[in-house]
Design a protein around this motif. Structure first.
Motif, PDB file in Angstrom:
ATOM      1  N   ARG A 133      38.384  34.183  25.926  1.00 19.42           N
ATOM      2  CA  ARG A 133      38.692  33.958  27.344  1.00 19.42           C
ATOM      3  C   ARG A 133      37.479  33.357  28.070  1.00 19.42           C
ATOM      4  O   ARG A 133      37.597  32.351  28.763  1.00 19.42           O
ATOM      5  N   THR A 158      48.113  27.716  33.626  1.00 21.34           N
ATOM      6  CA  THR A 158      47.756  29.056  33.175  1.00 21.34           C
ATOM      7  C   THR A 158      46.993  29.003  31.866  1.00 21.34           C
ATOM      8  O   THR A 158      47.177  28.090  31.048  1.00 21.34           O
ATOM      9  N   TRP A 180      39.885  29.644  39.805  1.00 15.50           N
ATOM     10  CA  TRP A 180      40.558  30.531  38.864  1.00 15.50           C
ATOM     11  C   TRP A 180      41.249  31.679  39.588  1.00 15.50           C
ATOM     12  O   TRP A 180      40.704  32.244  40.537  1.00 15.50           O
ATOM     13  N   LYS A 228      42.215  35.088  38.567  1.00 16.35           N
ATOM     14  CA  LYS A 228      42.048  36.021  37.457  1.00 16.35           C
ATOM     15  C   LYS A 228      43.230  36.984  37.389  1.00 16.35           C
ATOM     16  O   LYS A 228      43.562  37.660  38.362  1.00 16.35           O
ATOM     17  N   ASP A 242      45.549  34.283  33.042  1.00 18.88           N
ATOM     18  CA  ASP A 242      44.807  33.714  34.166  1.00 18.88           C
ATOM     19  C   ASP A 242      45.485  32.433  34.649  1.00 18.88           C
ATOM     20  O   ASP A 242      46.068  31.682  33.857  1.00 18.88           O
TER      21      ASP A 242
END
Length: 395
Positions: free
Chosen positions: A267, A258, A293, A295, A186
């Protein structure tokens, strides 16, 4: 020993795979731009009289072998896109496209799975089911697998297999393990809003750079103080952007980075704690911060029963099987595994540099080894899955 020295040792089949790989290497195309790559793959498949499946993809292509006898459908996947990297290998078949390079070995993957298709085509009449070959675009952007899934190409598929070349493993070695193999990947963007002022009078403003520095430090405590030592996570801030002059405190600072994890629970835990840390530090310094974020794919996690099937096929092929260390790199093969059971393996290619390096290369002796392995794996998987179906029907 160089690939050129090895060339005389190769068979006609091996030479064909090498020629395919070198053609792809010379003509790299980035994610979503793989038009000529797709056309070349189509031509090689048609030349071998392998049928093209009708799934709507702008780039990338799906093909099939088998189906003449009843049995399950399994899929073999290769990714086909390149990277925006200037090649520095000095190879005679180096990239002809400035700033573009197969620096992750997707040319190797494509040639090897094409080789498996050629071999399986010769056995088509006796295959106990269907092999579906997925030549997937846009892996480097972690978008291609989801496009393939939306096209319907996984419909009816009982299992999927794929690979990544592994430069630090010798040719003839394969890494197979059940459970997590590659990380969820991510990205994040943190925007910090302060109040600009002259650098000589910082008390008249609110410095977003100081806030950013403390956020960077505080983020590291998430892994060290919130995640068990028996679990794994990595947070890396990789870019800081702020200001336009040496004597001005800016209004805003932006941090990019990241997050890498192997377990979905970890996570989620890190992402939740991440927001708390950023909000808390920003408030402590009188600034406001927002987190966006990006994803990425989830963790590549291999099915245990299929990992055993893959290991049996490797033993039959005479490969040296090892249990590899999980890689913190991301792979969108993980999206397939959310839909059907799958196994991703590491194929030893004894390269001079790691993935995404301008001097990356793969030992071409591994090409026929990989093609023959996946052809054998496909046949073995059809037999095993077909036997399981028959057993369950009898019960």
């Amino acid at each position: 020993m160089s690939n050129e020295v090895l060339a005389p040792l190769l068979t006609d089949f091996d030479h064909k795979l090498v020629a395919i790989r070198r053609h792809l290497h010379q003509h790299p195309e980035l994610s979503h731009e793989e038009i000529q790559t797709t056309a070349s793959i189509r031509a090689w498949l048609q030349e071998a009289d392998i049928r093209i499946a009708d799934f709507p993809l702008k780039t990338g292509i799906i093909a099939e072998v088998g189906g003449k006898n009843e049995g399950p459908i399994i899929a073999l996947r290769a990714d086909i896109d390149a990277l925006p990297i200037q090649e520095e290998t000095g190879l005679p078949y180096a990239s002809l496209s400035p700033g573009k390079m197969h620096a992750c070995g997707h040319d190797f993957h494509t040639a090897a799975i094409l080789g498996a298709a050629f071999l399986l085509k010769q056995q088509e009449n006796v295959l106990k089911g269907t092999i579906r070959f997925i030549f997937q675009p846009a892996e480097e952007k972690a978008q291609g697998a989801e496009q393939v899934i939306r096209s319907g190409a996984l419909e009816g598929v009982r299992a999927i297999f794929g690979m990544h070349n592994k430069p630090d493993l010798p040719v003839g070695t394969i890494g197979i393990k059940s459970g997590p193999l590659m990380a969820a990947a991510d990205g994040f963007v943190i925007e910090i809003e302060g109040l600009g002022t002259h650098a000589a009078v910082p008390e008249a403003g609110i410095d977003p750079i100081v806030t950013g520095a403390h956020i960077i430090t505080a983020l590291q405590s998430i892994v060290s103080r919130n995640i068990s030592s028996l679990q794994s996570a990595v947070i890396s801030v990789t870019r800081i952007h702020s200001g336009t002059a040496w004597n001005v405190i800016p209004d805003k600072a932006i941090l990019d980075g990241t997050l890498r994890t192997f377990e979905e629970g970890v996570r989620s835990q890190v992402i939740a704690r991440f927001g708390q840390v950023v909000d808390g530090v920003a408030a402590a310094f009188g600034t406001k911060a927002t987190v966006r974020w990006i994803k990425g794919p989830p963790s590549v996690s291999n099915d245990g029963e299929l990992a055993e099937v893959a290991t049996q096929a490797a033993n039959q092929a005479g490969l040296t099987v090892i249990t590899p260390k999980p890689s913190p790199a991301g792979e969108d093969f993980a999206f397939y595994q959310k839909s059907v059971p799958g196994v991703f393996v590491f194929m030893g290619t004894d390269g001079p540099q790691e993935w995404h390096h301008p001097a990356f290369d793969s030992d071409e002796r591994a090409l026929p080894i990989s093609a023959k392995y996946f052809a054998g794996l496909a046949e073995h998987a059809l037999q095993q899955l077909g036997a399981n179906i028959t057993k369950k029907a009898a019960e």
